[in-house]
Scaffold this active site. Structure first.
Site, PDB file in Angstrom:
ATOM      1  N   SER A   8      -1.126  -1.700  -7.648  1.00 19.16           N
ATOM      2  CA  SER A   8       0.082  -2.206  -6.975  1.00 19.16           C
ATOM      3  C   SER A   8       1.306  -1.420  -7.438  1.00 19.16           C
ATOM      4  O   SER A   8       2.349  -1.987  -7.782  1.00 19.16           O
ATOM      5  CB  SER A   8       0.275  -3.707  -7.253  1.00 19.16           C
ATOM      6  OG  SER A   8       1.193  -4.275  -6.356  1.00 19.16           O
TER       7      SER A   8
ATOM      8  N   LYS B   1      -5.066  -8.545  -1.502  1.00 16.77           N
ATOM      9  CA  LYS B   1      -3.895  -8.122  -2.280  1.00 16.77           C
ATOM     10  C   LYS B   1      -3.256  -9.283  -3.022  1.00 16.77           C
ATOM     11  O   LYS B   1      -3.160 -10.398  -2.508  1.00 16.77           O
ATOM     12  CB  LYS B   1      -2.851  -7.496  -1.344  1.00 16.77           C
ATOM     13  CG  LYS B   1      -1.709  -6.789  -2.055  1.00 16.77           C
ATOM     14  CD  LYS B   1      -2.170  -5.480  -2.661  1.00 16.77           C
ATOM     15  CE  LYS B   1      -1.083  -4.836  -3.514  1.00 16.77           C
ATOM     16  NZ  LYS B   1      -0.827  -5.570  -4.788  1.00 16.77           N
TER      17      LYS B   1
ATOM     18  N   SER C  82       4.372  -8.304  -3.744  1.00 14.73           N
ATOM     19  CA  SER C  82       3.574  -7.106  -3.463  1.00 14.73           C
ATOM     20  C   SER C  82       2.638  -7.245  -2.271  1.00 14.73           C
ATOM     21  O   SER C  82       1.966  -6.268  -1.913  1.00 14.73           O
ATOM     22  CB  SER C  82       2.764  -6.709  -4.706  1.00 14.73           C
ATOM     23  OG  SER C  82       3.517  -5.836  -5.512  1.00 14.73           O
TER      24      SER C  82
ATOM     25  N   LYS D 163       3.016  -4.583   0.286  1.00 14.95           N
ATOM     26  CA  LYS D 163       2.313  -3.295   0.297  1.00 14.95           C
ATOM     27  C   LYS D 163       1.186  -3.260   1.330  1.00 14.95           C
ATOM     28  O   LYS D 163       0.722  -2.170   1.693  1.00 14.95           O
ATOM     29  CB  LYS D 163       1.772  -3.000  -1.104  1.00 14.95           C
ATOM     30  CG  LYS D 163       2.865  -2.777  -2.156  1.00 14.95           C
ATOM     31  CD  LYS D 163       2.276  -2.391  -3.495  1.00 14.95           C
ATOM     32  CE  LYS D 163       3.362  -2.094  -4.525  1.00 14.95           C
ATOM     33  NZ  LYS D 163       3.954  -3.304  -5.114  1.00 14.95           N
TER      34      LYS D 163
END
Length: 414
Positions: free
Chosen positions: A120, A222, A60, A63
């Protein structure tokens, strides 16, 4: 914060290896998972580096690039924070972690930003991709093009969410450059990464990044997890006007990953506050970082875990896989690896799926070898092949990965 194109020896070897076959790169990324890099954001000095140019799965952390392009579009006047984006059937079908959006529904751009940063949400990532690129495939091409523009030479994107794709790879060094570029070019939006919670409908989602607000100076950015990648974390922290960026990929658990990042951040600030070695101005004295040890058996970073220990630690002794873990061990970091079949760091994501057929009924016990056999049988069924054929394919993949590793080793020694 100019982006420096530092030339690491292994980068050239890896680039050559990528040219051999895209599949081999994916296999290499899955064979080894751990990598770490710490960078001084002001000068781009590398304060710490382990496997930083080796191919890894970003999960992720992908992202962050999705958001980067969304911020680009906002600055260009193509969209505004209050614009509403329509959810397609494709977006609504994305697996967890997600907001469970329905096809035909709409979500504001600002809510999408918050959903990507905290929850997420994979469905939201596809909504953004389709809104900006028409299709997720087209958007992924734009993501890779932007990566090249930013100097991310060893990064390729195939989707907007980070869901498993063997051709979607990056490196700890590239991801540090991405974080630095986001801070430099889109600093006005960076405050979104500091949000600890996000409300959607009747639900409130907690930010997966537990270091935000708990470690001095950490204000983003993140987390990421897939079974193939292990637990990833892109972190930035600022103290006394000085900012560092830390990347850790392939953590064994969310908790151990967080602890490792915290150690690296503390050591980085201790190092920056210490004397500089005049003989090596581009690599400050490493006394502080020398105390940071690599994880034990880092290449088994995503090995299935039970009560905080890798299954191999139990040897051939019977293992009780009853899911009656203590309350402080109920997060996904302590679930057996095959139980973690969703993308995300949140315990609520784990609760939203059914136990894997590879696991026994609650209260049952069996050996590690039996567990591994069940996993193999399940994977073979999913691939639509017999167990012997599946095992043969895995052996061939391992051999290919070994060839890439040997090629890289030889190139590095030249």
């Amino acid at each position: 914060m100019a982006l420096l194109n530092l030339a690491f020896c292994r980068a050239a070897a890896l680039t050559a290896a990528v040219g051999l076959t895209g599949v081999s790169v994916g296999q290499a990324a899955e064979a080894e998972k751990y990598a770490a890099l710490v960078m001084d954001s002001q000068t781009n000095e590398i304060l710490h580096s382990r496997n930083a140019d080796d191919a890894r799965y970003p999960a992720s952390l992908t992202k962050v690039m999705t958001l980067f392009l969304l911020f680009d579009a906002i600055n260009a006047g193509e969209v505004s924070l209050n614009d509403k984006m329509t959810v397609s059937r494709n977006a609504a079908a994305q697996p967890p972690s997600n907001l469970k959006l329905k096809a035909g529904a709409k979500i504001k751009v600002e809510d999408a930003i918050l959903a990507l940063v905290t929850k997420s949400a994979n469905d939201v990532a596809v909504v953004v991709a389709e809104h900006l690129g028409g299709t997720e495939r087209n958007f992924a091409v734009r993501m890779t093009e932007k990566a090249r523009d930013l100097g991310l030479a060893n990064t390729t994107f195939k989707n907007a969410s980070g869901l498993p794709n063997t051709a979607q790879v990056s490196t700890a060094y590239d991801l540090a450059l991405l974080a630095d570029a986001l801070l430099e070019q889109h600093g006005q939006y960076y405050h979104y990464f500091e949000n600890k919670k996000f409300s959607w409908g009747r639900l409130v989602y907690k930010n997966h990044n537990d270091l935000v607000g708990s470690l001095d100076g950490v204000d983003g950015i993140k987390t990421g997890y897939t079974r193939a990648s292990g637990f990833n974390l892109m972190t930035s922290a600022e103290r006394d006007g000085h900012r560092v960026i830390a990347i850790v990929l392939g953590g064994a658990t969310a908790r151990s990953r967080n602890d490792h990042v915290a150690d690296l951040v503390e050591a980085a600030f201790a190092q920056l506050n210490g004397p500089m070695d005049a003989a090596t101005p581009k690599l400050r004295g490493t006394r502080a970082m020398a105390s940071i040890q690599a994880p034990v058996n880092p290449n088994a970073a995503a090995e299935p875990m039970l009560n905080g220990k890798p299954l191999s630690a139990y040897a051939a002794q019977p293992v009780n896989l009853a899911m009656n873990l203590p309350s402080d061990q109920s997060s996904d970091e302590d679930m057996p690896g095959d139980m973690i079949i969703v993308e995300g760091d949140g315990a609520e994501d784990i609760a939203s799926v059914q136990p894997s057929p590879a696991l026994p009924a609650p209260g049952a016990s069996f050996s590690v070898s039996d567990y591994e056999a069940r996993q193999t049988a399940q994977a073979a069924r999913a691939a639509g092949v017999s167990v012997p054929e599946y095992q043969a394919r895995q052996t061939a993949k391992a051999a290919a990965a070994a060839q890439v590793a040997e090629y890289t080793r030889r190139q590095t020694r030249r």
